[in-house]
Design a protein around this motif. Sequence first.
Motif, PDB file in Angstrom:
ATOM      1  N   ASP A 177      -1.175  11.402   5.569  1.00  0.00           N
ATOM      2  CA  ASP A 177      -2.258  11.148   4.615  1.00  0.00           C
ATOM      3  C   ASP A 177      -2.199  12.136   3.447  1.00  0.00           C
ATOM      4  N   SER A 209       2.507   2.452   2.455  1.00  0.00           N
ATOM      5  CA  SER A 209       2.130   3.165   3.671  1.00  0.00           C
ATOM      6  C   SER A 209       3.380   3.624   4.421  1.00  0.00           C
ATOM      7  N   ASN A 245      -1.522   3.933  16.810  1.00  0.00           N
ATOM      8  CA  ASN A 245      -2.980   3.827  16.682  1.00  0.00           C
ATOM      9  C   ASN A 245      -3.664   4.141  18.004  1.00  0.00           C
ATOM     10  N   GLY A 249      -0.186   5.251   1.478  1.00  0.00           N
ATOM     11  CA  GLY A 249      -1.351   4.390   1.607  1.00  0.00           C
ATOM     12  C   GLY A 249      -1.680   4.063   3.060  1.00  0.00           C
ATOM     13  N   ARG A 250      -2.754   3.299   3.215  1.00  0.00           N
ATOM     14  CA  ARG A 250      -3.179   2.875   4.561  1.00  0.00           C
ATOM     15  C   ARG A 250      -2.405   1.624   4.992  1.00  0.00           C
ATOM     16  N   CYS A 251      -2.421   1.391   6.259  1.00  0.00           N
ATOM     17  CA  CYS A 251      -1.788   0.184   6.783  1.00  0.00           C
ATOM     18  C   CYS A 251      -2.807  -0.939   6.831  1.00  0.00           C
ATOM     19  N   SER A 252      -2.459  -2.100   6.265  1.00  0.00           N
ATOM     20  CA  SER A 252      -3.379  -3.230   6.399  1.00  0.00           C
ATOM     21  C   SER A 252      -2.677  -4.424   7.059  1.00  0.00           C
ATOM     22  N   MET A 292       3.332   4.197   7.702  1.00  0.00           N
ATOM     23  CA  MET A 292       2.957   4.049   9.110  1.00  0.00           C
ATOM     24  C   MET A 292       4.152   3.713   9.998  1.00  0.00           C
ATOM     25  N   ASN A 308       0.821  -1.215   0.000  1.00  0.00           N
ATOM     26  CA  ASN A 308       0.000   0.000   0.000  1.00  0.00           C
ATOM     27  C   ASN A 308       0.854   1.263   0.000  1.00  0.00           C
ATOM     28  N   VAL A 313      -0.102  12.361  11.517  1.00  0.00           N
ATOM     29  CA  VAL A 313      -0.929  11.437  10.734  1.00  0.00           C
ATOM     30  C   VAL A 313      -1.625  12.197   9.607  1.00  0.00           C
TER      31      VAL A 313
END
Lengths: 250, 666
Positions: A206, A172, A236, A211-214, A174, A170, A202
């Motif tokens: 964005d 990301s 988080n 991307g987002r963390c999955s 993060m 992604n 954060v």
Amino acid sequence: MKLKLKIWRQKNKDAKGQFENYTIEANSHMSFLEMLDVLNEELIAKKEEPVAFEHDCREGICGTCSMVIDGQPHGPWEGTTTCQLHMRHYKDGDTIVVEPFRAKAFPVIKDLVVDRSAFDRIIEAGGFISVNTGQAQDANAIPIERDVALAAFDAATCIGCGACVAACPNASAMLFTSAKVSHLAMLPQGEVEAKQRVLNMVKQMDREGFGRCSNITACEAECPKGISIENIARMNREYLSASIGSDKSM
Amino acid sequence: MKTNSKIPPGALAEKWTQYRGTMNLVAPNNKRRIDIIVVGTGLAGASAAATLGELGYNVKAFTFHDSPRRAHSIAAQGGINAAKNYQNDGDSVYRLFYDTIKGGDYRSREANVHRLAEVSVNIIDQAVAQGVPFAREYGGLLENRSFGGVQVSRTFYARGQTGQQLLLGAYQALARQIATGSVQMYNRHEMLDVVLVDGKARGIIARNLLTGELERHSAHCVVLATGGYGNVFYLSTNAMMCNVTAAWRTVRRGALMANPCFTQIHPTCIPVSGDYQSKLTLMSESLRNDGRVWVPKKLEDAKAIREGRKTALDIAEEDRDYYLERRYPAFGNLVPRDVASRAAKIVCDEGFGVNQSGLAVYMDFTSAIERYGKSEAHLKGLHDPDAATIRELGEKVIEAKYGNLFEMYEKITGQNPYKYPMMIYPAIHYTMGGIWVDYNLETNIPGLFALGECNFSDHGANRLGASALMQGLADGYFVIPYTIGQFLSGEIRTPKIDPTTAAFAEAEQNVRDRIEQLLSIKGNQSVESFHRRLGHIMWDYCGMSRSADGLQKARQMIRELREEFYKDLFVPGDNDEYNPELEKALRVADFLEMGELMIVDAFNRNESCGGHFREEYQTEDGEALRNDEEYTYVAAWEWQDLAKDPVLHKEELVFENVELKTRSYK
């Protein structure tokens, strides 16, 4: 040993890139970057354009070198930056594929060089403790539990290379962002503005198009400094607690 | 008089306090109207830019890196000194001052060094407040260790990554000012000239490394924090991009270069392994706290090791020569860097070297592993532990202290340093010489300041370990924010500097011509090949030991090499693109001039002191022989054009508080 190299060549950020093939005679004592130096000297001798790649300290601490080697950011050795990778790992006849870090937020500048300034902007959004020069109290005024200091150090050891982004499907950021959030939030000095910090960082992350963390955890696996995904969990939690009852997250 | 040091009057310990209390200030409303350019964003530059921004000045900061966080300060491993005396072992501001003066072999300025020792304590406070995660004891308080050339524990550290953590602290402070808009950051910009207007530094010409565009930037003053010139030797522990260009360009405009021959050779680096090698890797000096340095006593053992017939483990204890402990019983393995380096060179020159090239000595942790292992066993209540248990426990302690260094060593050499002793050899690491500055850190060009490694001011002829970080941050956080006011208080009526004037146009054209010249040679040899050859000349004749004959020869060789460079260089690509080869060509062109000046300085200094060892001047047992009568001065050189000899300006060093003694670590 004789090696075949497939290297990504791209004139500039707007040009279309492609792989080019090279062969090179390397020896096992060389570092990976020294092998590329030798290749570049050969190209220059033929009046061809050398392969652009970024590097500086060549001892694994400045975070300048990047590149994806055979599909892995910083190559196959665990806990190692590209500059620390040695040719001992390879054998005669191997083919090595070399590409830049790929992410929307890291546009290619030339060949293997990408623009990672998005990371600077994430730090500028809040990755600091607001203390002017001269405002500090005595360094031993606040004892910090040794384990806490060590944990903060582990997070702070991130070199900002961007391998986490390159490893993540992604793209990301993060792991990078959470390492700084954790480092500062764990220390009493950084706790004061922890809420504002996590929200701002954060938000900037964005905005940069990461991307987002999955929870794939490839970032942790590829991080040359062994930054743990526990930091992501901590970020988080920090983010959640900062968001609740706050209008600042909007 | 070009070298007026402007040392304030008063007793040594009072000078800085009194001066600070009486110097000129710039009021907040005027600060807002004043522009400052800071070039370089390592420890000195980032801390200066951040602090000047906090004070309300308009700062423009420049780095050739993609981010300020990449500066070479990040590579410092071992630690940072401060006279905190947290260990209650007799440390004080005076003792840190004294150790630094003595360590520098009495070739630095008393007043500057005392100020450095005074503000050292503030640095630690500031860094902790910024969140720098220094090592701590179980009680939660800060831990210290010892470094070469001192007998107290005053070094603060963050595992083997102290430089990284301190730089990130300064970088984050800088990032905060970038966010508020008080600092405008220019990444990937390289300064290629300084602009003087009516004799004052008023701007720079910078090349945008992405587009090749030459930009004019103007300000009321210019602060250089551009690091050292160790890469003139090609192989060094400096990062690949470290260079002298920004500093050298100011010398070309009239700034004085002081003591350029004072270069530091670090004793514990990983030895050279082949011709393709691009740089050397340092093993932190902190390892000498626990590592014992040795070579075989017998020449035949050394030969057998070199030929691969024996390893270190085959050499019995009584056949090992722990030569540092033998020659310097008082300091042993913790003698200063220059002394340790030279001792290694001597044993290798005598044929006791232990790798294929014969240029390596051992650093052995066996004794420390045993000592720590026994103490751990005792702590755990184990009676009569066997040797294997002791070793295992001891290795764990060593791993906790130096784990990342051991790992780094193994990655590079492929050898396990827990099992076999490390092989080390000296390498170029730091440059004490640099741009001449007065007490205000201002050069002889008004409005041009120099901080950190790029100035000459604090380390004399030899720098003590863990003092580079200290000086960079002292200059940036706690000195320049005050002393810059002495100049700027006279500039509050000066309007914004206009970058369209003739001086800017001339400087820009000068840079354009240089670039054009390099691109148009279209010869056959790469920049790298010239750099490597320059490095060989410098290392062979102006490295660990120097002689008048050798230096004269080397000067001629450099001149010939420079001529060849301008006839046969090949730089691929163009100016108007991202072109690392062109960047390197501009830097090597300047190294080719700087190298000559270093040789001139080394030739002039007819004595041995600190890192400068002249073969003609040594005692019977091979120690450095200083000549205080004739050489207790700073040699500040004014560069002429290439055809003429540089002009020497002397700043006599006056020692009012310290008695000049022969440095002894025996």
